[in-house]
Design an enzyme around this catalytic site. Sequence first.
Site, mmCIF file in Angstrom:
data_model
loop_
_atom_site.group_PDB
_atom_site.id
_atom_site.type_symbol
_atom_site.label_atom_id
_atom_site.label_comp_id
_atom_site.label_asym_id
_atom_site.label_seq_id
_atom_site.Cartn_x
_atom_site.Cartn_y
_atom_site.Cartn_z
ATOM 1 N N LYS A 45 0.586 -1.306 0.146
ATOM 2 C CA LYS A 45 0.015 0.072 -0.153
ATOM 3 C C LYS A 45 0.800 1.335 0.087
ATOM 4 O O LYS A 45 1.909 1.406 0.781
ATOM 5 C CB LYS A 45 -0.848 -0.058 1.250
ATOM 6 C CG LYS A 45 -1.884 -0.952 1.330
ATOM 7 C CD LYS A 45 -2.892 -0.788 2.491
ATOM 8 C CE LYS A 45 -4.048 -1.841 2.478
ATOM 9 N NZ LYS A 45 -4.812 -1.565 3.772
ATOM 10 N N PHE A 59 -3.124 -9.578 3.256
ATOM 11 C CA PHE A 59 -4.130 -9.184 2.335
ATOM 12 C C PHE A 59 -5.212 -10.240 3.075
ATOM 13 O O PHE A 59 -5.336 -11.238 3.118
ATOM 14 C CB PHE A 59 -4.033 -9.801 0.960
ATOM 15 C CG PHE A 59 -5.005 -9.417 0.185
ATOM 16 C CD1 PHE A 59 -5.617 -8.074 0.100
ATOM 17 C CD2 PHE A 59 -5.741 -10.297 -0.613
ATOM 18 C CE1 PHE A 59 -6.886 -7.937 -0.814
ATOM 19 C CE2 PHE A 59 -6.954 -9.977 -1.218
ATOM 20 C CZ PHE A 59 -7.372 -9.025 -1.305
ATOM 21 N N ILE A 60 -6.228 -9.552 3.617
ATOM 22 C CA ILE A 60 -7.500 -10.076 4.051
ATOM 23 C C ILE A 60 -8.540 -10.030 2.794
ATOM 24 O O ILE A 60 -8.919 -9.167 2.340
ATOM 25 C CB ILE A 60 -8.267 -9.162 5.047
ATOM 26 C CG1 ILE A 60 -7.112 -8.553 6.103
ATOM 27 C CG2 ILE A 60 -9.321 -9.741 5.834
ATOM 28 C CD1 ILE A 60 -6.507 -9.368 6.969
ATOM 29 N N LYS A 117 -18.262 4.253 -2.635
ATOM 30 C CA LYS A 117 -19.537 3.638 -1.904
ATOM 31 C C LYS A 117 -20.661 3.936 -2.611
ATOM 32 O O LYS A 117 -20.927 5.115 -2.944
ATOM 33 C CB LYS A 117 -19.774 4.229 -0.397
ATOM 34 C CG LYS A 117 -18.389 3.767 0.397
ATOM 35 C CD LYS A 117 -18.325 4.578 1.648
ATOM 36 C CE LYS A 117 -16.818 4.292 2.500
ATOM 37 N NZ LYS A 117 -16.662 5.216 3.338
ATOM 38 N N GLU A 131 -11.881 3.558 9.951
ATOM 39 C CA GLU A 131 -12.317 2.433 9.329
ATOM 40 C C GLU A 131 -11.555 1.185 9.706
ATOM 41 O O GLU A 131 -10.243 1.211 9.924
ATOM 42 C CB GLU A 131 -12.129 2.892 7.994
ATOM 43 C CG GLU A 131 -12.737 4.281 7.238
ATOM 44 C CD GLU A 131 -11.914 4.375 5.824
ATOM 45 O OE1 GLU A 131 -12.654 5.111 5.105
ATOM 46 O OE2 GLU A 131 -11.052 3.581 5.299
ATOM 47 N N ARG A 167 -12.764 13.910 8.658
ATOM 48 C CA ARG A 167 -13.787 14.913 8.052
ATOM 49 C C ARG A 167 -15.263 14.378 8.434
ATOM 50 O O ARG A 167 -15.289 13.255 8.620
ATOM 51 C CB ARG A 167 -13.582 15.109 6.392
ATOM 52 C CG ARG A 167 -13.842 13.620 5.970
ATOM 53 C CD ARG A 167 -13.888 13.536 4.453
ATOM 54 N NE ARG A 167 -14.196 12.171 3.668
ATOM 55 C CZ ARG A 167 -13.576 11.467 3.653
ATOM 56 N NH1 ARG A 167 -12.220 11.213 3.923
ATOM 57 N NH2 ARG A 167 -14.006 10.152 3.171
ATOM 58 N N VAL A 204 -19.814 11.751 3.487
ATOM 59 C CA VAL A 204 -20.885 11.677 2.900
ATOM 60 C C VAL A 204 -22.080 10.791 3.526
ATOM 61 O O VAL A 204 -23.277 11.190 3.798
ATOM 62 C CB VAL A 204 -20.826 10.868 1.561
ATOM 63 C CG1 VAL A 204 -21.922 10.977 0.581
ATOM 64 C CG2 VAL A 204 -19.687 11.724 0.726
HETATM 65 C C1 MV4 Z 1 -7.077 -4.105 2.538
HETATM 66 C C2 MV4 Z 1 -7.898 -5.015 1.834
HETATM 67 C C3 MV4 Z 1 -7.478 -6.349 2.281
HETATM 68 N N1 MV4 Z 1 -6.505 -6.512 3.007
HETATM 69 N N2 MV4 Z 1 -6.231 -4.197 3.239
HETATM 70 C C4 MV4 Z 1 -9.122 -0.421 -0.134
HETATM 71 C C5 MV4 Z 1 -9.118 0.987 0.087
HETATM 72 C C6 MV4 Z 1 -8.069 1.302 1.154
HETATM 73 N N3 MV4 Z 1 -8.471 2.161 2.223
HETATM 74 C C7 MV4 Z 1 -7.585 -0.162 1.569
HETATM 75 N N4 MV4 Z 1 -8.431 -1.030 0.995
HETATM 76 C C8 MV4 Z 1 -8.239 -2.508 1.349
HETATM 77 N N5 MV4 Z 1 -7.326 -2.708 2.183
HETATM 78 C C9 MV4 Z 1 -5.820 -5.486 3.711
HETATM 79 N N6 MV4 Z 1 -4.694 -5.843 4.497
HETATM 80 C C10 MV4 Z 1 -8.828 -4.822 1.027
HETATM 81 C C11 MV4 Z 1 -9.131 -3.457 0.582
HETATM 82 C C12 MV4 Z 1 -10.048 -3.142 -0.243
HETATM 83 C C13 MV4 Z 1 -11.262 -2.631 0.209
HETATM 84 C C14 MV4 Z 1 -11.345 -2.136 1.491
HETATM 85 C C15 MV4 Z 1 -12.767 -1.642 1.741
HETATM 86 C C16 MV4 Z 1 -13.715 -1.297 0.940
HETATM 87 C C17 MV4 Z 1 -13.557 -1.909 -0.435
HETATM 88 C C18 MV4 Z 1 -12.325 -2.305 -0.778
HETATM 89 C C19 MV4 Z 1 -12.367 -2.898 -2.143
HETATM 90 C C20 MV4 Z 1 -11.018 -3.546 -2.342
HETATM 91 C C21 MV4 Z 1 -10.093 -3.719 -1.367
#
Ligand code: MV4
Length: 449
Positions: free
Chosen positions: A158, A202-203, A237, A275, A292, A295
């Site tokens: 990331k 990765f979850i 969203k 979050e 912030r 929405v």
């Molecule tokens: C993740 C994840 C799975 N595992 N981190 C997407 C946006 C960013 N804020 C972080 N995100 C994610 N992080 C780990 N370790 C999956 C996502 C993700 C996701 C998270 C929230 C809502 C929609 C998403 C869509 C794809 C991936």
Amino acid sequence: MINKVLIANRGEIALRIIRTCHEMGLQTVAVFSTADRDSLHVRFADEAVCIGPPPSRDSYLRPDRIISAAEVTGAEAIHPGYGFLAENADFSAICEDHNIKFIGPPPNTIRMMGDKSLAKTTMRNAGVPVVPGSEDLVKSVPLGKRIASEIGYPVIIKASAGGGGRGMRVAWSEGEFSSQYSVAQAEAEASFGNGDLYVEKFITGPRHIEIQVLGDGKGNVIHFGERECSIQRRHQKLTEESPSPGVNEETRRKMGAAAIAGADAVNYEGVGTVEFLLDDKGSFYFMEMNTRIQVEHPVTEEVTDCDLVEYQIRVAMGENVKKREIKIDGHAIECRINAEDPFNDFSPCPGTVTTFHPSGGHGVRVDTHVYAGYLIPPYYDSMIAKLIVRARTRDLAIRKMLRALDEFVIEGVKTTIPFHQQLLRNKKFQAGDINTGFLDTFELTPEES
Ligand code: MV4
């Protein structure tokens, strides 16, 4: 002392903020680009100042013009809304320098939460559960591979300056690590001018759950329960609800306590959102903190009977937050109605709204700046209304939303209403069986014309 508030935003959120200001007896100043001359926020505010041409970078993103507007009108505070300058630490600092109260956290809090790796470290130190991974930035591929083999694949790489999904790549095996690292780094560099990366497990198939918090910057933080935000498409969203059908009492209590601990650790001031990812085993992990108003804040307002914008302003005025337990009552759902064609890859549909008949009735709220004859400019986001319903249970809220969607008439532009109608009729959605991958496999049925 705050008597007059300048709203550094447009659209429905500008109106939403003006309404609360007026209920509190505060004077309001709207700012607008030339594309928004005929907007309702300009009409409903006590005063309005033009701040430039349509492109955001020449108007709503110009701190100098917004500060000038505040100074000439004598506004003592600026509410940034969401988007634009809402999470810009420099703008918060510029407001401070001009003795104007920025309605939101101080610059350092915004800066820290904007640095996703530092935010994660801060939360870890506060005892908030975080996803296993690197403790800091990962400056090289060999170091990244070492960490990845310790935590096990798949891993996600990331961008530290990222958020909202950009500069993020998954590596499913060591063979993929190096190339995914390079892609994430290049994207981060191009998008944010900062190629810093970190690595975590990765979850797969998580829910996106977020906790609404409020702090006064003097050590008092409370929370307002969670929002379920898993229904997203390309990190946008589309539908949110509160409470989440995937969160039980125990998880709600633990997640609420974690969010408060995290906000407490930075002496949080203002409204914020913590979050989390919630996995299929019921474990949750900190993801990001937004500094912030969001929405989707109305679903929280509906189930807690609180005005979150009023709390933002009260805290900005120096009022203390009373520590108490906020009660959650009933169920609320929000559908974002965008001027987009859901049958054509959600492509934006700017243009004139010829007919506009918002839904109404008991338990129905419509937050919008649109009226019949309104021209949707192509320069800004495509959201034209938020339809929010509230009922005693989730099933009743779904029924009410379907009724309200049926009643909403918008002509002249295509909208996401048909998408929401099909989503809310979906059996898995109705069962609350959703996660962030839900829309990847959701098939929209073409409508007969
Ligand atoms: C993740 C994840 C799975 N595992 N981190 C997407 C946006 C960013 N804020 C972080 N995100 C994610 N992080 C780990 N370790 C999956 C996502 C993700 C996701 C998270 C929230 C809502 C929609 C998403 C869509 C794809 C991936």
